[in-house]
Design an enzyme around this catalytic site. Structure first.
Site, short mmCIF file in Angstrom:
data_model
loop_
_atom_site.label_atom_id
_atom_site.label_comp_id
_atom_site.label_asym_id
_atom_site.label_seq_id
_atom_site.Cartn_x
_atom_site.Cartn_y
_atom_site.Cartn_z
CB SER A 1 114.54 -19.46 -115.52
OG SER A 1 113.62 -20.49 -115.88
N GLY B 1 109.97 -17.61 -115.63
CA GLY B 1 108.71 -17.91 -115.81
C GLY B 1 108.12 -18.88 -117.03
CB SER B 2 108.10 -21.21 -118.39
OG SER B 2 108.28 -22.36 -119.58
#
Length: 546
Positions: free
Chosen positions: A196, A114-115
């Site tokens: 991610s 989720g960055s």
């Protein structure tokens, strides 16, 4: 009527749920378990502290709070600062009638992506039904996001050096070491895995001395410590400016932040024009090197890249990989008019890790070389042909994801003797839900689309028996859980897999598993493109800048 399971952990009693996995077997769910004191009041922005014991029975049957983040539908704040909780899913619990101690099961701890700005451990998005069916204990954790997890101040006396979110993860892993036996999990066989930003976090934990001994294998899905977007800056003055405190000292900014509402802080964070996943310059939010003068437990007092190159990190088996079209998510999340920067801004694609000053001769030179390599010398228009669009997804896949993963594999091979494996997901099927949601029509597998093969989600159906989705999902969970069990995704020739996945033995010859409709072994992913990036980083002299 079946009674809900009640177990005791070090902090108190938990009441959970009985659930059913993807193969029709029962398992036990314990949701929203607090692992740290709420990071509110005087604990806001600080390193987390262990949760105190509680009285009575904690009702662990509902998801815990989300951490503060943007609601994707309303674009307003959702979640709470009191969000440091985790979920545990186990295929069995020890019975009081057991005369012999049954064997403990391998544990997989999931760190969401989720960055570093969004995401959660919600069961509806990361359901364990596929993984638990492979006789694994699954843990999924929340950690602080945005400025709440990544405020980093220059003044070491203020004791907010940064990386609080990663320290949340460390504390959660300590909770696992302390309590996972209560769920029949083996504290001596813990695998951390993530997607991610969660994959970058996993890799950072491999490199951090603070996490030593807390896990035994690591699995990184589309992210690494060589991803420029995973790094941040000392951001006290930046958030201060966003709150109208330009002339204030860090101490004064912190005093204001400590009294401000979470809504006010969140709104200020949203005002900041930070470069996120669409760029590779250093971001406002991310991991930082903590000052050596700070009298605190440090995630990093040396740059993670230097630690990686030195070989002085936690030596555990590693599995790393990417999706063939990871970079498509960058284009899908960016306003169309902004995509022109990939070929109009000569320096936009220069990696932030090179720490080159924008406007410098070398930055301009490297930027021009990158554009020429991917787009040639002709006029480029978003509207002329789909091919240009495809080239954008290639440059974002390589620059934001693959190059860092590929280089990490090579460096690990040169600095460690423990096994390392690499994969590429190329299968396009009904389980690739991110690509469908974003309306992407380009060929390739979008960023985060591997999650549909590992987790039960509200966005995917359990595949029909014998379908390509069913076969692929069973293969991937078998490979991932074999790695968690044995440190080897193919410790034997499994008929459902049909091959042996070779570990990387030579940094110049990188075998990888291509996960398509069929599995096959290939060598040196996107070889020509990766050789190009090797030259870019060599010219940028990465080591000398850190």
């Amino acid at each position: 009527m079946v009674e809900e399971p009640i177990i005791s952990v070090k902090e108190g009693k938990l009441c959970g749920l009985i659930s059913e996995d993807a193969r029709g077997n029962k398992f036990y769910s314990f949701l929203g378990i607090p692992y740290a004191k709420p990071p509110i009041g005087p604990l806001r922005f600080k390193a987390p502290l262990p949760i105190d014991p509680w009285e009575g029975v904690f009702n662990a049957i509902d998801d815990g709070n989300l951490c503060v983040q943007e609601d994707p539908l309303t674009k307003t704040m959702q979640g709470s600062e009191d969000c440091l909780n985790l979920n545990v899913y186990t295929p069995c619990l020890q019975s009081s009638s057991d005369t012999l101690n049954p064997p403990l099961k391998p544990v997989m701890v999931y760190i969401h992506g989720g960055s570093f700005l969004a995401g959660s451990n919600l069961k509806s998005l990361h359901g364990p039904e596929f993984l638990v069916a492979e006789d694994i204990v699954v843990v999924s954790i929340n950690y602080r996001l945005g400025i709440f997890g990544f405020l980093s101040l220059e003044d070491h006396k203020l004791n907010i050096p940064g990386n609080a979110a990663l320290k949340d993860m460390v504390l959660a892993l300590k909770w696992v070491q302390r309590n996972i036996r209560c769920f029949m999990g083996d504290p001596k066989n813990v695998t951390i895995f993530g997607n991610s930003a969660g994959a970058a976090a996993v890799h950072f934990l491999v490199l951090s001395p603070l996490a030593k001994g807390l896990f035994h294998k690591a699995l990184c899905q589309s992210g690494s410590a060589l991803s420029s977007w995973a790094y941040g800056i000392r951001n006290g003055k930046v958030i201060g400016r966003a709150m109208g405190l330009e002339e204030k000292s860090e101490e004064e900014v912190l005093a204001y932040l400590m009294e401000a509402s979470s809504e006010e802080i969140f709104e200020a964070q949203c005002k900041i024009n930070s470069e996120t996943v669409q760029g590779n310059r250093t971001r406002f939010i991310g991991v930082v090197v903590e000052p050596k003068s700070c009298k605190c437990e440090k995630l990093f007092s040396t740059h993670p890249v230097k630690i990686l190159q030195s070989g002085k990190y936690n030596k555990v088996p590693i599995l790393m990989g990417y999706n063939s079209g990871d970079g498509m998510i960058v284009d899908a999340m960016v306003a169309p008019e902004l995509n022109y920067v990939y070929w109009t801004d000569k320096e936009f694609n220069v990696p932030g890790l090179l720490q080159l000053k924008k406007g410098s001769t070398l930055s301009k030179q490297l930027g021009e070389e990158i554009i020429k390599f991917y787009f040639g010398n002709g006029d480029i228009s978003r509207d002329t042909h789909l091919q240009e669009f495809y080239d954008v997804s290639k440059i974002t896949t390589d620059n934001s994801f693959l190059r860092g993963i590929y280089a990490s594999v090579k460096i690990h091979r040169n600095t460690s003797k423990v096994p390392i494996y690499m994969y590429r997901l190329s299968l396009e099927s009904e389980l690739n839900f991110y690509k469908k949601i974003l309306g992407i029509e380009l060929p390739g597998v979008c960023h985060a689309d591997e999650l549909g093969y590992l987790f039960r989600t509200i966005l995917t159906e359990i595949p029909s028996p014998g379908s390509i989705e069913d076969v692929a999902q069973r293969r991937m969970t078998r490979l991932w859980t074999n790695f968690a069990k044995y440190g080897n995704p193919t410790p034997y020739l499994d008929p459902s897999v049909g091959l042996i996945w070779p570990r990387v033995m030579d940094a110049n010859r990188i075998p990888f598993l291509d996960i398509g409709q069929n599995l096959r072994i290939d060598e040196n992913p996107e070889d020509n493109r990766m050789k190009f990036w090797d030259k870019i980083y060599a010219k940028g002299k990465l080591c000398s800048k850190l």
